[in-house]
Motif scaffolding. Structure first.
Motif, PDB file in Angstrom:
ATOM      1  N   LEU A  49       0.825  -1.196   0.000  1.00  0.00           N
ATOM      2  CA  LEU A  49       0.000   0.000   0.000  1.00  0.00           C
ATOM      3  C   LEU A  49       0.865   1.253   0.000  1.00  0.00           C
ATOM      4  O   LEU A  49       1.830   1.349   0.755  1.00  0.00           O
ATOM      5  CB  LEU A  49      -0.898   0.026   1.238  1.00  0.00           C
ATOM      6  N   VAL A  50       0.488   2.233  -0.832  1.00  0.00           N
ATOM      7  CA  VAL A  50       1.130   3.543  -0.826  1.00  0.00           C
ATOM      8  C   VAL A  50       0.006   4.557  -0.623  1.00  0.00           C
ATOM      9  O   VAL A  50      -0.933   4.624  -1.422  1.00  0.00           O
ATOM     10  CB  VAL A  50       1.893   3.834  -2.136  1.00  0.00           C
ATOM     11  N   PHE A  51       0.113   5.348   0.460  1.00  0.00           N
ATOM     12  CA  PHE A  51      -0.917   6.315   0.808  1.00  0.00           C
ATOM     13  C   PHE A  51      -0.639   7.661   0.154  1.00  0.00           C
ATOM     14  O   PHE A  51       0.479   7.950  -0.265  1.00  0.00           O
ATOM     15  CB  PHE A  51      -1.004   6.457   2.334  1.00  0.00           C
ATOM     16  N   GLU A  52      -1.669   8.527   0.120  1.00  0.00           N
ATOM     17  CA  GLU A  52      -1.550   9.812  -0.558  1.00  0.00           C
ATOM     18  C   GLU A  52      -0.478  10.711   0.040  1.00  0.00           C
ATOM     19  O   GLU A  52       0.064  11.573  -0.644  1.00  0.00           O
ATOM     20  CB  GLU A  52      -2.896  10.529  -0.596  1.00  0.00           C
ATOM     21  N   ASP A  53      -0.126  10.499   1.311  1.00  0.00           N
ATOM     22  CA  ASP A  53       0.909  11.328   1.931  1.00  0.00           C
ATOM     23  C   ASP A  53       2.318  10.759   1.712  1.00  0.00           C
ATOM     24  O   ASP A  53       3.290  11.263   2.252  1.00  0.00           O
ATOM     25  CB  ASP A  53       0.647  11.520   3.427  1.00  0.00           C
ATOM     26  N   GLY A  54       2.423   9.673   0.930  1.00  0.00           N
ATOM     27  CA  GLY A  54       3.718   9.092   0.602  1.00  0.00           C
ATOM     28  C   GLY A  54       4.139   7.924   1.476  1.00  0.00           C
ATOM     29  O   GLY A  54       5.080   7.211   1.146  1.00  0.00           O
ATOM     30  N   ARG A  55       3.444   7.712   2.597  1.00  0.00           N
ATOM     31  CA  ARG A  55       3.767   6.550   3.441  1.00  0.00           C
ATOM     32  C   ARG A  55       3.453   5.275   2.677  1.00  0.00           C
ATOM     33  O   ARG A  55       2.534   5.233   1.864  1.00  0.00           O
ATOM     34  CB  ARG A  55       2.944   6.553   4.728  1.00  0.00           C
ATOM     35  N   SER A  56       4.225   4.221   2.962  1.00  0.00           N
ATOM     36  CA  SER A  56       3.943   2.937   2.328  1.00  0.00           C
ATOM     37  C   SER A  56       4.118   1.824   3.348  1.00  0.00           C
ATOM     38  O   SER A  56       4.836   1.970   4.340  1.00  0.00           O
ATOM     39  CB  SER A  56       4.866   2.703   1.134  1.00  0.00           C
ATOM     40  N   THR A  57       3.439   0.720   3.111  1.00  0.00           N
ATOM     41  CA  THR A  57       3.550  -0.447   3.989  1.00  0.00           C
ATOM     42  C   THR A  57       3.145  -1.690   3.230  1.00  0.00           C
ATOM     43  O   THR A  57       2.376  -1.629   2.266  1.00  0.00           O
ATOM     44  CB  THR A  57       2.689  -0.266   5.260  1.00  0.00           C
TER      45      THR A  57
END
Length: 169
Positions: A49-57
């Motif tokens: 997953l890559v979120f709109e704020d740039g975090r990924s997991t």
């Protein structure tokens, strides 16, 4: 798609819709009224997953009967039940657990502890064994209330994903 998901005895309302028309894995997700965009890609173990704020997991997900998921995040793991109230009311179209059920390893790992003995009575989701995987200990729960029929592994044993650990009748 809208549903409820129970995590750690809290119910969350979730809505997921595809963002755009291209099948690129972009979704708009609303959890308890808070919206975000996420880019989701399937992996061997679950999702990246890559979120709109740039975090990924990366998330490892094991689908279990009855709408239950075993979800492993980098620093935590949870059991999530999708639409639990519907399942409790018997609206599952036959998903109620009857007969022999098997607790299986959600991913390769090592059996750390066995929490039950053959013949023990267990409740739904009661911890029956602990498997270490990806440097985390994961307590696996009973898929139904019943009696432990068989323990198919020993403490310290390495197991592959899908290996039957405990049989409950």
């Amino acid at each position: 798609m809208q549903f409820e998901i129970d995590i750690n005895d809290r119910t969350h309302k979730v809505a997921i819709e595809r963002a755009g028309t291209a099948p690129d894995g972009r979704f708009r997700v609303v959890i308890d009224g808070v919206a975000t965009s996420v880019d989701a890609r399937r992996t061997e173990l679950g999702l990246s997953l890559v979120f709109e704020d740039g975090r990924s997991t990366d998330v490892a997900i094991t689908d279990r009967p009855g709408g239950e998921w075993f979800v492993q995040l980098p620093h935590a793991h949870v059991t999530a039940v999708v639409d639990a109230r519907r399942y409790q009311r018997g609206e599952t179209g036959g998903a109620a657990k009857t007969g022999v059920q098997r607790v299986k390893a959600p991913m390769p790992g090592r059996v750390v502890r066995i929490l039950v003995n053959v013949g023990d009575a267990v409740e739904l989701r009661q911890g029956v064994c602990v498997v270490e995987a990806m440097k985390m200990e994961n307590e696996l729960g009973a898929p139904k209330a019943g009696r432990v029929k068989e323990i198919a592994v020993a403490e310290g044993q390495s197991v592959e994903a899908g290996r039957v650990l405990i049989v409950i009748e």
